[in-house]
Design a protein around this motif. Structure first.
Motif: not given
Length: 344
Positions: A195-209, A222-231
């Motif tokens: 129903d809700e949660g947190k996505i955490e993970g460094h974001i940077g430019r793709s090495l493939k595209n 990449g840089k530290h990134a956090v997104t919280h979500f709720k359905v």
């Protein structure tokens, strides 16, 4: 990417249009192919013509298009004219202004409008409209008048723009300190169980595209990134979610949701314009294609924006309606979901 006459290079002042530093793990790659990976809308012929004219530099030395880029090489494209995004022209573009005073302006940006001029988009941007509406907008380190944050071209929703130097510094610090409030609505592929949660993970430019952002293990890239979500709503093969940004990285929501297997609906750049979930029935495929036509962009809307007013100290919150293209697409999915229940 237009070339200069090589004989004129010594007499002309050259302006840097692109600068890229090859990673430490860069395998030998022709510089024309390297630049095509980085520069949107570049063609191999254009890059080769630029190299032939002496406009492609590696470590400040002009190179031919067959030069092999090596780890840590600094690749630059220089031309005789300034980058077009630095030649800002005021344009009388209708703006959906939600709020305005002497210090700030809040705009509801429509999908399809680029926020600031850049390669391939030199006019018709939000900034072109803003400098027509307001004289002497302050500029940041990137020469982008009034901007303290931005949203993607095909993302709709709210933006705050600073009208004074003080407001720009104050708002920029709020975004840096993560004290602003930003809520997005996104329609994503798949049934989200939580129903809700947190996505955490460094974001940077793709090495493939190079036109995509990727999520990397902590500490690698990449840089530290956090997104919280709720359905908000589950609609058979898609889910409507509310996203709260803790950080504000480029393509953060788009990259984070792809990373967890729930790519944004009709997000062409990240593969959401394929039918990622559902049945193999022709009728279903036609239904999804109709949804894509109804919503011809990624299903992402910056719905709520909150910040502390730079001069009054009051916390201000603004809310925008979900645009018609997303609303119509949601209605199609609601109808489909109801009919699916009837069949079951």
């Amino acid at each position: 990417m237009q070339e200069n006459n090589p004989q004129d290079l010594e007499n002309d002042e050259l302006y840097e249009h692109y600068r890229f530093t090859a990673g430490s793990g860069q395998e030998p790659l022709r510089v024309d192919k390297f630049l095509m990976n980085f520069v949107e809308n570049a063609t191999r012929n254009k890059v080769q013509q630029a190299a032939k004219a002496g406009n492609v530099l590696v470590n400040d030395v002009a190179v031919k298009s067959n030069y092999k880029v090596k780890p840590n090489d600094v690749v630059r494209v220089v031309l005789a004219h300034p980058p077009h995004e630095n030649l800002l022209v005021a344009e009388d573009i209708p703006l959906d202004i939600v709020y305005e005073d002497d210090t700030v302006i809040v705009v509801n940006k429509s999908a399809g409008m680029v926020v600031h001029p850049g390669h391939g988009n030199y006019s018709g941007t939000l900034v072109n409209g803003l400098i027509h509406h307001i004289e002497n907008l302050p500029t940041n380190s990137n020469e982008r008048p009034g901007l303290v944050h931005r949203i993607d071209k095909d993302t709709s929703g709210l933006l705050v723009v600073a009208k004074t130097e003080f407001a720009m510094a104050h708002l920029s610090k709020q975004f840096f300190d993560r004290t602003t409030e930003r809520l997005y609505y996104a329609l994503v592929w798949g049934h989200m169980d939580e129903d809700e949660g947190k996505i955490e993970g460094h974001i940077g430019r793709s090495l493939k595209n190079r036109l995509q952002m990727s999520v990397f293990p902590d500490g690698d890239f990449g840089k530290h990134a956090v997104t919280h979500f709720k359905v908000l709503e589950r609609l058979t093969y898609v889910t409507l979610v509310q996203c709260k940004l803790e950080t504000g990285r480029t393509h953060q929501i788009r990259a984070h949701f792809k990373h967890i297997g729930h790519t944004l609906f009709n997000d062409e750049r990240y593969g959401g314009d394929d039918i990622l979930k559902g049945t193999t029935f022709t009728k279903y495929k036609q239904f999804v294609q109709n949804c894509f036509k109804t919503l011809p962009r990624q299903a992402l809307h910056a719905k709520t924006l909150g910040f502390t007013h730079p001069t009054t100290g009051e916390f201000m919150q603004f809310n925008s309606e979900v645009p018609e293209d997303i609303s119509n697409c949601l209605e199609k999915w609601r109808t489909y979901s109801e009919n699916s229940k009837d069949i079951d």
